[in-house]
Design an enzyme around this catalytic site. Structure first.
Site, PDB file in Angstrom:
ATOM      1  CE  LYS A   1      -2.430   3.437   2.158  1.00  0.00           C
ATOM      2  NZ  LYS A   1      -2.030   4.644   1.432  1.00  0.00           N
TER       3      LYS A   1
ATOM      4  CG  ASN B   1       6.889   8.903  15.707  1.00  0.00           C
ATOM      5  OD1 ASN B   1       7.485   9.257  14.690  1.00  0.00           O
ATOM      6  ND2 ASN B   1       7.506   8.468  16.779  1.00  0.00           N
TER       7      ASN B   1
ATOM      8  CD  GLU C   1      13.163   1.971  10.988  1.00  0.00           C
ATOM      9  OE1 GLU C   1      13.460   3.110  11.426  1.00  0.00           O
ATOM     10  OE2 GLU C   1      13.604   0.923  11.506  1.00  0.00           O
TER      11      GLU C   1
ATOM     12  CB  CYS D   1      12.638   9.843   8.273  1.00  0.00           C
ATOM     13  SG  CYS D   1      13.529   8.561   7.385  1.00  0.00           S
TER      14      CYS D   1
ATOM     15  CD  GLU E   1       9.766  13.681  11.174  1.00  0.00           C
ATOM     16  OE1 GLU E   1      10.710  13.154  10.567  1.00  0.00           O
ATOM     17  OE2 GLU E   1       8.746  13.053  11.515  1.00  0.00           O
TER      18      GLU E   1
END
Length: 487
Positions: free
Chosen positions: A181, A236, A256, A290, A390
């Site tokens: 996906k 996250n 990850e 990331c 982030e």
């Protein structure tokens, strides 16, 4: 957006070796973030029923696929690599149009996809176990590895070739079948990968792709009883939800997630090298990595000189359509991502001093795209929002320290632990950084963004589920050890 299928520029799901439309008869339209008048293509807005069909195709295909010799599976990956290599310009151009990174970056990423396929194709000829001495002198004891079965792969939009490849290639070579996906924002590029698999003759059902909302397809993969493992890269919030669902039903999972990656510039550093790497690590790909540098921690003795050099170089960056020659940085991937970045920039203006950038770009070249100026803030403290959260955009936060111990403490003062780098010529500082930095990837005199495909990759703390991807480490997730005792 969801609209009725009515154009020929649409891409279907790839299930059981065939391109098939969703039963919803709806698509999502992907536009060029550098020019919203440019429609890249339409992808399926699939349902749970579509997902069930993909898993139902992968489940019976796994026995025949795993029964092939590793070298035979490797031949399919070699063929897919050759096909992708022959289409590298086409795939890279699609990537740039769909998610915005510059064409040279997109071409480099596609070439990396080719290399990943070839690396794991070679894994088909490498050992899968060890002989272990038995306490019984008349027995043979050894280990082998079994594939998980059907693996659900959920990938983000920022690396639409490399990340699907570094998840799918090891899954396939170790004998699993796959249902992928991709992120909707980059699903056209991902469809082109599957065209390469189809052209390479991959057996029906071995690799399947289904597009649609994460709340439907991603959630469905995590919940599906016939999916034995989930590998995920993304935020996250979503990753933890995926992990909890998989854990509840006993499926293996690999996550990850985010990063808030520091670069430390020591007083003895090569400042020109450090400036170049900070800009490349933090602003290339519009900061949408990331592993991107976001916190720049500089010792006070060189702080002002470094800052002056950095800001001067950032102001030289040419922003624009990534397909144009000379453009160094493209747009944010979407209006939503642009607005997120702009909101953090406004927060940064409250928390520190704006040195450059800090706005959405406007004018004829920019008005139809999601462009933001590369931005640098000064005087940021560790408790600031832009030092903790982030951003996933081209924003650098400068932070001043006196001692190296303070620099490492500051670098570790976030919930993430993905990557970090230091610039120094002092061996003791290098060793202290390597030992004390809480990150899965530490780099010395190199930018924070980047890892070689043959090396393990993954984070600490809230950046991952503590597993590792890429290299030989991928074997640990995609297989289970079986111990064999023969009397």
């Amino acid at each position: 957006m969801a609209v009725q299928i009515e154009t020929s520029n649409k891409f279907l799901n790839y299930i059981n070796g065939e391109w098939v439309a969703s039963n919803t008869n709806e698509v999502m339209t992907n536009i060029n973030p550098a020019n919203t008048d440019d429609v890249v293509g339409q992808v399926q807005k699939s349902s749970r029923e579509d997902l069930d069909k993909a898993v139902a195709a992968a489940k019976p295909a796994k026995k025949e696929w795993r029964d092939l010799a590793g070298a035979e599976r490797g031949q399919y990956l070699y063929k897919a690599a050759d096909v992708l290599e022959s289409r590298i310009e086409e795939v890279a151009q699609c990537m740039t149009r769909e998610m915005g990174k510059t064409f040279p970056e997109a071409k480099g990423e596609t070439a990396r996809g080719v290399a990943i396929l070839r690396y794991y194709a070679g894994e088909g000829m490498r050992k899968v176990g060890d002989v272990i001495p038995s306490s019984d002198n008349d027995a043979l004891m050894f280990t082998t590895r079994d594939p998980l079965g059907v693996v659900g792969v959920i990938t983000p939009w920022n690396f639409p070739v490399a990340i699907p490849m570094w998840k799918m290639a090891p899954a396939l070579i170790y004998g699993n079948t796959v249902v992928l996906k991709p992120a909707s924002e980059a699903a056209v590029t991902c469809a082109k990968i599957f065209e390469c698999f189809q052209e390479a003759g991959l057996p029906a059902g071995v690799a399947n792709m289904i597009t649609g909302p994460g709340s439907v397809i991603g959630q469905g993969l995590a919940e599906h009883p016939d999916v034995s493992g989930i590998t995920f890269t993304g935020s996250n919030t979503v990753g933890k939800n995926i992990g909890q669902i998989a854990l509840a039903r006993g499926a293996k999972y690999q996550l990850e997630m985010g990063g808030k990656n520091p670069v430390i510039v020591a007083e003895d550093a090569d400042l020109d090298l450090a400036v170049e790497a900070t800009i490349s690590g933090g602003l290339r790909s519009t900061g949408q990595k990331c592993t991107a540098t976001s916190r720049v921690i500089v010792q006070s003795d060189v702080y002002e000189v470094f800052k002056e050099k950095l800001v001067a170089k950032v102001k030289e960056i040419r922003v624009g359509d990534g397909l144009q020659d000379g453009v160094w940085m493209g747009p944010s991937v979407s209006e939503s991502q642009l607005n997120t970045v702009l909101s953090y920039i406004e927060k940064g203006k409250e928390e520190g001093e704006l040195l450059c950038g800090g706005k959405r770009l406007s004018g004829e070249e920019y008005d139809k795209g999601y462009f933001v100026a590369p931005t640098v803030f000064d005087g940021i403290t560790s408790d600031a929002t832009i030092a903790q959260e982030e951003i996933f955009g081209p924003v650098l936060a400068l932070m001043k320290v006196d001692e190296m111990e303070e620099a490492i403490e500051l670098a570790n003062d976030v919930e993430y632990g993905l990557s970090a780098s230091i610039f120094t010529t002092n061996i003791q500082k290098m060793l202290s950084f390597i030992d004390d930095m809480d990150a899965g990837l530490v780099r010395v005199n190199a930018e924070s963004a980047g890892v070689e495909l043959q090396a393990p990759f993954g984070g600490m703390k809230q950046s991952s589920s503590h597993s590792r991807e890429q290299g030989e480490a991928a074997k640990e997730f995609f297989t289970s050890i079986k111990t064999v005792f023969v009397k």
